[in-house]
Design a protein around this motif. Structure first.
Motif, short mmCIF file in Angstrom:
data_model
loop_
_atom_site.label_atom_id
_atom_site.label_comp_id
_atom_site.label_asym_id
_atom_site.label_seq_id
_atom_site.Cartn_x
_atom_site.Cartn_y
_atom_site.Cartn_z
N TRP A 195 0.85 -0.98 0.08
CA TRP A 195 -0.07 -0.12 -0.02
C TRP A 195 0.87 1.20 0.01
CZ3 TRP A 195 -0.41 4.38 2.81
CH2 TRP A 195 -1.60 5.10 2.65
N HIS A 199 -0.12 10.39 4.43
CA HIS A 199 -0.56 10.35 5.94
C HIS A 199 -2.01 10.53 5.81
CE1 HIS A 199 -0.06 14.71 5.18
NE2 HIS A 199 -0.92 14.89 6.30
N LEU A 202 -3.78 7.23 5.25
CA LEU A 202 -3.56 5.94 6.07
C LEU A 202 -4.71 5.33 6.68
CD1 LEU A 202 -0.05 6.91 7.53
CD2 LEU A 202 -0.55 4.73 6.29
N LYS A 206 -6.69 0.79 7.80
CA LYS A 206 -6.93 0.36 9.12
C LYS A 206 -7.81 -0.80 9.11
CE LYS A 206 -5.89 4.02 12.18
NZ LYS A 206 -6.33 4.91 13.35
N VAL A 225 4.14 -0.93 3.56
CA VAL A 225 3.51 0.45 3.54
C VAL A 225 4.68 1.66 3.10
CG1 VAL A 225 2.38 2.26 5.03
CG2 VAL A 225 1.91 -0.10 5.37
N SER A 227 4.85 5.45 2.58
CA SER A 227 4.15 6.80 3.11
C SER A 227 5.08 7.61 3.64
CB SER A 227 3.00 6.45 4.20
OG SER A 227 2.30 7.63 4.31
N PRO A 231 2.53 4.82 9.91
CA PRO A 231 1.34 4.42 10.65
C PRO A 231 1.23 4.52 11.87
CG PRO A 231 1.78 2.77 8.76
CD PRO A 231 3.10 3.69 9.12
#
Length: 356
Positions: A195, A199, A202, A206, A225, A227, A231
């Motif tokens: 993924w 931010h 994000l 979940k 992840v 980003s 996270p």
């Protein structure tokens, strides 16, 4: 006839924000070859951008916001020789559309108004707040009315814009397929469900945690992840990579399966499926929520699976985890689809038509 000149008015510094990079910055060389001259004017400079979304530094943030507004006002006196003023999202993040009004009614310039999100809606996390009211979301309707042309990233956004403008161009967010491509590497890590995003997106990831927990009982994989911010939730199998422009293609290529979960609401309907486009451009199969343009992209490309329920997410990801040949086949389909319909080259004429 003189050279046509374009002033790009945008929120963020050059080459920093995905929306700008993939909405117009990657077309700048094409504009030059077509005989256009251009200038860029971001609201935030690099110093302001680097602290704005970090905690603390309140005095510095206020200082740079004030400087940014002063620069926006002074910019109004630099537009005389420009025929087109291309405004991406908004001229300023808060307050009324004074700049846009002045461009249209004082300078009488042609505004090209571009957006790739449902920016007329309050952000889900800010509904009813002071911050939401300061953003003056109602200005989007006014700017659409004042614009020479409105450039929208998908049909949902275009439908909104057509209520206020007769010159709406469906201009999808696109990928430079010479840059976004598969890299052959000798990565020996376990298979990665990947993924990528900023931010602000994000939280969409979940709800996938219970799915991954159940899959981990049967398959050996990691959640990768990528980003600009780590996270704020934990997953046993998660590996985090800080987004870096210099290594973004190498980092993306560590993904084996790309996922794009979304909540089914009016805000998400405006999303342009960009995560899917990134995965597919580098030949990665995808699993995504059937929300907005996601459904169109996956149904047309046949590059992956749509998943709404937990059962559908588990089924789609399981098929790809268990079958490398299927991953390869769907990845090839995705790459071909992006080149034909969502690449810079395939969309070049549509982008240039904004200035015709």
């Amino acid at each position: 006839m003189g050279i046509k000149k374009i002033f790009f008015v945008c929120p963020y510094p050059f080459d920093e924000a995905p929306s700008q990079r993939f909405r117009f910055e990657q077309y700048l060389s094409i504009l030059e070859k077509a005989g256009y001259k251009y200038q860029l004017a971001p609201f935030l400079n690099l110093k302001a951008w680097n602290i704005l979304y970090k905690s603390g530094n309140s005095i510095q943030k206020l200082f740079w916001i004030m400087i940014s507004f002063i620069k926006r006002f002074l910019l109004l006196f630099q537009l005389q020789s420009y025929e087109f003023i291309f405004i991406h999202r908004e001229a300023s993040p808060i307050g009324p559309p004074f700049f846009e009004w002045a461009v249209r009614f004082i300078w009488k310039k042609k505004i090209i108004y571009d957006f790739d999100d449902a920016i007329w809606l309050e952000d889900p996390s800010e509904i009813g707040s002071l911050k939401a009211s300061m953003k003056w979301k109602s200005k989007v309707k006014s700017i659409c009315k004042w614009s020479y042309k409105v450039s929208c990233g998908n049909e949902y956004l275009a439908q909104f814009a057509r209520n206020f403008s007769k010159q709406v161009v469906l201009n999808p967010t696109t990928i430079d397929t010479d840059y976004h491509k598969e890299l052959k590497n000798s990565n020996t890590r376990k298979i990665s469900i990947g993924w990528t995003g900023t931010h602000s997106t994000l939280p969409y990831l979940k709800p996938l945690i219970p799915v991954l927990d159940k899959l981990s009982l049967e398959y050996d994989f990691e959640l990768l992840v990528i980003s600009n911010q780590k996270p704020d939730f934990a997953v046993n199998c998660m590996r985090f990579i800080q987004w870096d422009k210099s290594s973004e293609i190498e980092d993306l290529n560590q993904i084996n399966i790309g996922v794009m979960p979304l909540s089914d609401d009016i805000w998400s309907q405006g999303k342009c499926g960009f995560k899917l486009l990134q995965y597919m451009a580098i030949k990665k199969p995808v699993v995504a929520s059937p929300v907005g343009v996601n459904t169109k992209i996956i149904n047309e490309s046949q590059a992956g699976f749509l998943a709404e329920t937990e059962k559908e997410w588990i089924a789609g990801i399981s098929k790809l985890l268990a079958n490398p040949e299927l991953r390869n086949d769907l990845g090839n389909k995705g790459r071909s689809y992006i080149k034909d319909y969502y690449s810079v080259q395939s969309n070049k004429n549509t982008f240039l038509s904004l200035f015709g």
